[in-house]
Structures are given as C-alpha cells and as structure tokens.
Design an enzyme around this catalytic site. Structure first.
Site, PDB file in Angstrom:
ATOM      1  N   HIS A   1      -5.051 -40.276  80.093  1.00  0.00           N
ATOM      2  CA  HIS A   1      -4.090 -41.092  79.353  1.00  0.00           C
ATOM      3  C   HIS A   1      -4.655 -42.461  78.985  1.00  0.00           C
ATOM      4  O   HIS A   1      -4.059 -43.195  78.187  1.00  0.00           O
ATOM      5  CB  HIS A   1      -2.815 -41.276  80.189  1.00  0.00           C
ATOM      6  CG  HIS A   1      -1.576 -41.464  79.373  1.00  0.00           C
ATOM      7  ND1 HIS A   1      -1.601 -41.670  78.023  1.00  0.00           N
ATOM      8  CD2 HIS A   1      -0.259 -41.472  79.717  1.00  0.00           C
ATOM      9  CE1 HIS A   1      -0.366 -41.804  77.559  1.00  0.00           C
ATOM     10  NE2 HIS A   1       0.472 -41.693  78.570  1.00  0.00           N
TER      11      HIS A   1
ATOM     12  N   ASP B   1      -3.162 -40.681  73.969  1.00  0.00           N
ATOM     13  CA  ASP B   1      -1.737 -40.962  74.075  1.00  0.00           C
ATOM     14  C   ASP B   1      -0.954 -39.666  74.229  1.00  0.00           C
ATOM     15  O   ASP B   1      -1.449 -38.577  73.887  1.00  0.00           O
ATOM     16  CB  ASP B   1      -1.243 -41.714  72.837  1.00  0.00           C
ATOM     17  CG  ASP B   1      -1.837 -43.114  72.746  1.00  0.00           C
ATOM     18  OD1 ASP B   1      -2.158 -43.676  73.807  1.00  0.00           O
ATOM     19  OD2 ASP B   1      -1.985 -43.621  71.622  1.00  0.00           O
TER      20      ASP B   1
END
Length: 517
Positions: free
Chosen positions: A488, A492
């Site tokens: 992450h 995204d």
C-alpha cells in the site's frame, strides 16, 4: 592487486547461504572461473568461481558459516600464480602427555558473541582424536561443530546441552596422551581382545552394546550423522531422519541441506502388542511439551516478521467465473497440443490477463528503492512452482512478448527443472510480479505474501462449482477466488481493485486478450 570474492546474488527470495565446502585453501593457486567454494541454500547449491587468476591469500568465511548476499568470502592476489604457496599454520600439538587442554568456544563472526550448546558427540571418559568433532554449537546465523584441539581423553564437560556460552568460554577439558584402556570386567582376556581387535574402527564391543542398549545399526546412524556438514545435520536431527539412508547429490556424493529436506522419515515398524493393564489418559504421556526454540529458528521467525513489517501489505479479493476459459480449453486443447506439443493450461491465460492489467495499472509492476519508485517497462512474471525441495519462483522473461504456447512450454520446462534440481539462480532473478497457484493443493482462499521487492502478487485457488446469480436466475458455475496482495506504500486501494477487476474481466471474456482491450 587483490580481488575480493563475494557471495553472488542468490535469487530475489534468497538472502543468505551456508558455506558448504571450500575447494581451495589459503595459499593455493587458482585460475579465473575455477570453482573455489560451494554455497548451499534451501533451494539450490551453487559453486562460486574465482574472479581472477592468482593465489588465494585469505578466507573470510569458514565452512558452516551463514553469509548474506555480497558478503566477503575471501581475496585473491592477482599476478601471483607463480608465487610459492602460503605455508599453512601448523595445528597445535601438545608437547607432553598428561597435559590438560581446554576446549573453548571459537569466534564465529564479528556480530556473534554467544552460542547455545547443542549435542555433545562425546561423553566424559571417551577417547578423542585431533580435529574430531566434540560438540555442536548453534548461533543465530549457523550451526557448527567444535573440533578437538588435541588427541587424548575427554576429562571434563563444563557446558551442558542447552547452555548459552560466550565466545572464549571453556566447554571441556582434554587430557592429552593415549586413552586409558577400558577394563574388561573380571579379567576375561578373550573379551578384552575382542573389544580392541578388528579393522581399527572405534566400534563398540558386543558387551558395550548390550550395556548401552544401542544396536550396531544405531551406532552406524550416529557415525553417518557426524559426517554431515552442520546445515544438513540440523535438518536430520529435527526430522528424526536416518542419515545413512539419505542419497547425497552434492560434490563427491555429499549430503546437502536440500537432500535432507527432501528425505522423508521412515515409518516406525509396529511393535508386537503387549498384554498390559488399561491405561488412563495420564499414562499416555505428557499433554504438552516445552522445547526451546533454536537460535536458527528464532532468526527465521524474526526475519519473516521483518519482511512482513517492511511493506504496508494488504489483500483484496474477487472471484472469477472460469466458464469461458474452460470452454475455450476444451474446444482447442487437442489442436493446441498437436501443433505445439504442450497442453493448454490455465496458467497462460492468467499470465496474459495479468500482463494486460499491469499495463493499465503500472504501480503494481513497480518497486520502491529508498525514496524512489522504479517503474518497470518490462513484464517478467514469476510463477511459483512446487518441488520436493520447496517452493521456487522461476521467472518468465518478457511475458508480454510470448505466445500462449511459449508460456506453457516455458512453465513446463521450469517444472521439470524444479523437480530435478536443475534450476539456475538466474532463472529465479528479476521478476516484476508473481503468480502463486495454491489451488493445485486444494486451497479455497488465501492471502499470499509479497515476494519483495515486488509490489504485488496474485493468488489463484481451486475451481469449485458454486451457485451464482445470472440474469435473475441461480445457475451453477465453475468459480475461483482470486486474492491480490499489494504494497500500500506504492499501490493505492483503487489501483489494486482496478487491477484485480481487469484480471477478472480478461478471464471471463478471453477475447479481450486477443483484441488488447
């Protein structure tokens, strides 16, 4: 001019190796590309060649040491091939019989200050010879044997199994000289002669065997175990294997760590039933057992956790209707096999679907390097392949340029190499994205762990017929759960979900792959 010898890159998922065997000694003449040291990992064994002609002037890592990628192994003095060999230091030899010699914990690396005492291979009163292994030590980097510094009798053991000792601590004391003759009990000369006769091997007499309860076969197993290098011996001990029954694939038939991992413990023969009183649950033994975790296992556990902590790892899920892919395979499988000499499998569809999705979501095909992001304009897809030696991830180079047949042929070739142990290090380097198929083992759903430094991995699972709603009706379809783990920090949530949806769409409508949609 000195040239350094360093640990080569061992694959993206391999960060360290064990020094299995030095083929040259300090002072030996070496030639460029001549193998000088053998390294051993959980997956492969590799020989490190000399980087130049000259003389091996120093060895920085000893046999049994665990070294990381790019660690210094030794140095070669170039242009000194004709120089006389460096004299080897003479091993200490006691000058007087009856002298006491201490066995101390050796230094095993700058960052290692202590070790755990493992198994004592000798007991007090036993005869020992120079350089004979006495006791195994275990550090957070490797397991190693401590050799006897002299010939004589093991007088005293000062550190017991499980103790933690510092470098330089005294482990035992040896009295030099010939070992005292063992009493033959009752002056039976024939028995005494039998105990020292024969081939010169240090085999126990039948009387000693009867007293100890150990069979000759058990003694052979102990001797075979003592001949192993530290890495495979640890696996043999942990799994309860018979080392004399393991076929060695290393140089000169030596048993490697991979051989020990591949071997399976033989089932114990059932003992004749005995007539005894009924047992209560408490008579069957303790309900639980506490065993101290080895230093090596502690290190493995810590590094796995560190790998998990490095990335901000999340997993997103979806499912895919495999009807279209299965119908396409059934329609063309015979023609495909006839033309290309390989069966049309599912993996080529998944590789093509992932490549198309990676082009749309380039973050998943990128990696983080410090404060920079490296975007890859090539698509090298790692495909996890199971083997007897463990899970390996060979890489399909430029998968976007390969046909379905080329992908299937290359995967099949990697599978054969993995089973035979012929995979090369370069086969497993440089992947940009990984596909793992847990479905072949029956997995329904999983959260795959990232193959760092990659930013994404797709987990496939078993195909299972399930009821689903189609056009207002409940129908049965062959469904597969998909799981995509991602970093992450760079990918995204929108990008990860978009990627997985594109993979789903490409599989449910394979014509999109042909039309590049």
């Amino acid at each position: 001019m000195a040239t350094e010898i360093r640990v080569p890159t061992l694959g993206e998922s391999v960060t360290e190796a064990t020094i299995a065997k030095w083929m040259k000694n300090e002072g030996d003449e070496v030639f460029a590309d001549e193998p000088i040291v053998e390294l051993e990992t959980d997956k492969v064994s590799v020989e490190v060649p000399a980087p130049a002609d000259g003389v091996l002037t120093s060895v920085s890592a000893k046999e049994g040491d665990t070294v990381e990628v790019d660690a210094l192994l030794g140095a070669i003095e170039e242009g000194a091939a004709a120089a006389p060999k460096k004299p080897q230091p003479k091993k200490p030899a006691p000058s007087h019989e009856g002298e006491e010699v201490e066995v101390k914990v050796p230094a095993s690396g700058e960052s290692v200050s202590e070790a755990d005492v493992g198994e004592w291979l000798k007991k007090e009163g036993d005869a020992v010879t120079l350089d004979e292994p006495l006791v195994s030590l275990e550090t957070d980097k490797a397991a190693m044997d401590v050799p006897s510094p002299a010939s004589g009798t093991l007088k005293e053991i000062r550190a017991q199994e499980g103790d933690t000792v510092e470098v330089g601590a005294v482990l035992a004391v040896i009295v030099t000289g010939e070992a005292p003759a063992k009493a033959n009990g009752g002056g039976n000369g024939a028995a005494g002669a039998a105990e020292v006769s024969g081939s010169g091997e240090n085999r126990p007499s039948p009387r000693e065997v009867a007293a100890s309860g150990e069979s000759v076969m058990e003694g052979d197993r102990k001797r075979a175990s003592a001949e192993l290098s530290p890495a495979p011996r640890r696996v043999v001990a942990e799994r309860g294997l018979d080392p004399s029954a393991i076929e060695g694939t290393g140089k000169d038939g030596r048993v490697t760590k991979a051989d020990a991992l591949k071997a399976k413990a033989k089932p114990q023969q059932a003992k004749p039933a005995e007539t005894r009183a009924p047992q209560t649950p408490r008579d069957l033994g303790p309900r639980e057992e506490r065993v101290k975790m080895s230093r090596l296992r502690q290190t493995i556990a810590r590094r796995l956790k560190e790998a998990q902590d490095t990335a901000a790892m999340l997993t997103t899920f979806n499912d895919v209707d495999m009807t279209a892919v299965m119908e396409l395979r059934n329609q063309y499988k015979d023609l495909f096999d006839k033309k290309h000499g390989i069966k049309l499998g599912f993996m080529s569809f998944f590789v093509k679907a992932c490549v198309h999705a990676l082009k749309e979501v380039p973050d998943v095909n990128a990696e983080i390097d410090g404060t920079d992001i490296i975007y890859k304009n090539h698509y090298d897809i790692g495909v996890a392949v199971g083997s007897d030696k463990g899970l390996v991830v060979p890489v399909l180079r430029d998968a976007d340029l390969k046909s379905m047949a080329e992908i299937e042929l290359e995967i099949a070739d990697y599978g054969r190499k993995a089973r035979s142990g012929d995979l090369k290090l370069e086969d497993m380097q440089g992947g940009t994205f990984t596909i793992s198929n847990g479905g072949v083992y029956g997995s329904l759903l999983s959260t795959p762990i990232l193959n760092q430094p990659q930013s994404g991995i797709l987990g496939m699972h078993r195909i299972e017929e399930r009821p689903v709603a189609r056009n207002g009706e409940v129908v049965i379809r062959p469904m597969m759960y998909l799981a995509m783990s991602y970093d992450h920090r760079i990918v995204d949530g929108k990008g990860a979900v978009t990627f997985l949806v594109r993979v789903k769409e490409n599989l449910e409508d394979p014509q999109r792959l042909l039309l590049d949609l």
